[in-house]
Design an enzyme around this catalytic site. Sequence first.
Site, mmCIF file in Angstrom:
data_model
loop_
_atom_site.group_PDB
_atom_site.id
_atom_site.type_symbol
_atom_site.label_atom_id
_atom_site.label_comp_id
_atom_site.label_asym_id
_atom_site.label_seq_id
_atom_site.Cartn_x
_atom_site.Cartn_y
_atom_site.Cartn_z
ATOM 1 N N SER A 142 33.464 39.257 39.145
ATOM 2 C CA SER A 142 33.888 40.336 38.242
ATOM 3 C C SER A 142 32.690 41.229 37.966
ATOM 4 O O SER A 142 31.538 40.812 38.160
ATOM 5 C CB SER A 142 34.371 39.724 36.928
ATOM 6 O OG SER A 142 34.480 40.696 35.923
ATOM 7 N N TYR A 155 32.827 34.198 29.641
ATOM 8 C CA TYR A 155 33.457 34.671 30.891
ATOM 9 C C TYR A 155 32.370 35.159 31.848
ATOM 10 O O TYR A 155 32.352 34.805 33.028
ATOM 11 C CB TYR A 155 34.449 35.786 30.554
ATOM 12 C CG TYR A 155 35.185 36.370 31.744
ATOM 13 C CD1 TYR A 155 36.106 35.618 32.455
ATOM 14 C CD2 TYR A 155 34.956 37.688 32.153
ATOM 15 C CE1 TYR A 155 36.793 36.154 33.547
ATOM 16 C CE2 TYR A 155 35.631 38.244 33.232
ATOM 17 C CZ TYR A 155 36.554 37.474 33.922
ATOM 18 O OH TYR A 155 37.233 38.010 34.997
HETATM 19 N N1 NAP Z 1 42.228 41.734 36.077
HETATM 20 C C1 NAP Z 1 40.985 42.154 36.048
HETATM 21 O O1 NAP Z 1 40.645 43.192 35.439
HETATM 22 C C2 NAP Z 1 39.905 41.402 36.750
HETATM 23 C C3 NAP Z 1 38.668 42.025 36.919
HETATM 24 C C4 NAP Z 1 37.656 41.330 37.567
HETATM 25 C C5 NAP Z 1 37.879 40.051 38.040
HETATM 26 N N2 NAP Z 1 39.103 39.465 37.850
HETATM 27 C C6 NAP Z 1 39.294 38.117 38.369
HETATM 28 O O2 NAP Z 1 40.336 38.159 39.321
HETATM 29 C C7 NAP Z 1 40.990 36.894 39.360
HETATM 30 C C8 NAP Z 1 42.498 37.079 39.223
HETATM 31 O O3 NAP Z 1 42.732 37.725 37.993
HETATM 32 P P1 NAP Z 1 44.146 38.354 37.601
HETATM 33 O O4 NAP Z 1 43.809 39.519 36.756
HETATM 34 O O5 NAP Z 1 45.012 38.515 38.791
HETATM 35 O O6 NAP Z 1 44.700 37.196 36.646
HETATM 36 P P2 NAP Z 1 46.207 36.782 36.238
HETATM 37 O O7 NAP Z 1 47.138 37.920 36.434
HETATM 38 O O8 NAP Z 1 46.068 36.144 34.910
HETATM 39 O O9 NAP Z 1 46.563 35.651 37.330
HETATM 40 C C9 NAP Z 1 45.813 34.473 37.357
HETATM 41 C C10 NAP Z 1 46.300 33.591 38.484
HETATM 42 O O10 NAP Z 1 45.427 32.434 38.517
HETATM 43 C C11 NAP Z 1 46.190 31.256 38.356
HETATM 44 N N3 NAP Z 1 45.423 30.262 37.627
HETATM 45 C C12 NAP Z 1 44.803 30.397 36.432
HETATM 46 N N4 NAP Z 1 44.185 29.256 36.092
HETATM 47 C C13 NAP Z 1 44.416 28.382 37.100
HETATM 48 C C14 NAP Z 1 44.061 27.026 37.326
HETATM 49 N N5 NAP Z 1 43.344 26.349 36.443
HETATM 50 N N6 NAP Z 1 44.481 26.434 38.466
HETATM 51 C C15 NAP Z 1 45.230 27.105 39.365
HETATM 52 N N7 NAP Z 1 45.601 28.391 39.199
HETATM 53 C C16 NAP Z 1 45.209 29.016 38.086
HETATM 54 C C17 NAP Z 1 47.428 31.692 37.608
HETATM 55 O O11 NAP Z 1 48.449 30.750 37.833
HETATM 56 P P3 NAP Z 1 49.621 30.463 36.726
HETATM 57 O O12 NAP Z 1 50.626 31.539 36.932
HETATM 58 O O13 NAP Z 1 50.107 29.145 37.098
HETATM 59 O O14 NAP Z 1 48.961 30.542 35.389
HETATM 60 C C18 NAP Z 1 47.693 33.054 38.243
HETATM 61 O O15 NAP Z 1 48.330 32.902 39.495
HETATM 62 C C19 NAP Z 1 40.357 36.053 38.249
HETATM 63 O O16 NAP Z 1 39.366 35.230 38.801
HETATM 64 C C20 NAP Z 1 39.739 37.089 37.340
HETATM 65 O O17 NAP Z 1 38.653 36.576 36.604
HETATM 66 C C21 NAP Z 1 40.120 40.110 37.233
#
Ligand code: NAP
Length: 237
Positions: A142, A155
């Site tokens: 991130s 985080y």
């Molecule tokens: N969104 C942003 O602005 C952003 C920016 C930079 C980096 N990121 C990174 O990008 C990645 C994805 O983020 P996102 O925004 O797509 O998040 P999201 O919409 O909350 O989706 C998270 C996904 O991860 C799964 N997950 C969470 N905890 C888990 C665990 N302990 N074991 C297995 N699966 C797990 C969730 O599964 P369930 O449905 O089962 O909960 C879901 O499929 C993350 O690493 C986040 O830190 C996001």
Amino acid sequence: MQSLEGKTALITGGSRGIGLATAKELAKEGVRLGLIGRSEEHLASAEKELKDIGATIVTAAADVADENAAHKAVKTVEQELGGIDILINNAGIAIRGTFAEIPADDWRRGFDVNVMGIVHVTQAALPGMIERNRGDIINISSMSGLKGTKGSSAYSATKFAVIGMSEGLMQEVRPHNIRVSVLTPSLVETDLTRGDAQRDPEKYTQAEDLAEFMVSQLKLEQRTFVKTAAIWATNPF
Ligand SMILES: NC(=O)c1ccc[n+]([C@@H]2O[C@H](COP(=O)([O-])OP(=O)(O)OC[C@H]3O[C@@H](n4cnc5c(N)ncnc54)[C@H](OP(=O)(O)O)[C@@H]3O)[C@@H](O)[C@H]2O)c1
């Protein structure tokens, strides 16, 4: 550019957000998909969406923080789809609050999911890649992995760790033709970041944008790769 047709990708956190968008983009390229997530319900809904667009898909419910469960999930995908060519370590959670406020258990949970989750899944998938002398690993860090901000110390700490371990892994596995890449996106509109106010989709990076980026980097000729990339919104102001 190389074709991704017939390759197998394992995406952690593939049931929602960036992971699901990436699964959809890869499916359009003819990539077979293994998805890991915690919730069976979210996985089932992702599976249906992906099958509707003709994807070959296997899902495995597991908490990536649990070493045994993570290894079992990787094995399930390998048994059903064959060796994993592409691993996208995307599962992650937000940990919000000031440094002093965040309970130690939440700090630990953040590291267990965001850091050890990658360790568990990668350790399970790596031997197959080394054996085949080929593979791609994309770790999602991130912007918070490059810069600490108020209210995101825990985080940030996990995402800094993802960059450090990705760099080390990259150097170790380059001789096996395995490309390790770490992405540091800024704000992407997903459940993780969706606040009270709906953001203008024309101004904020969408999960699909990041997914398209990943597909294009994976299509680079095997001799070259994107080591790190920061994906930002152009003008969110
Ligand atoms: N969104 C942003 O602005 C952003 C920016 C930079 C980096 N990121 C990174 O990008 C990645 C994805 O983020 P996102 O925004 O797509 O998040 P999201 O919409 O909350 O989706 C998270 C996904 O991860 C799964 N997950 C969470 N905890 C888990 C665990 N302990 N074991 C297995 N699966 C797990 C969730 O599964 P369930 O449905 O089962 O909960 C879901 O499929 C993350 O690493 C986040 O830190 C996001």
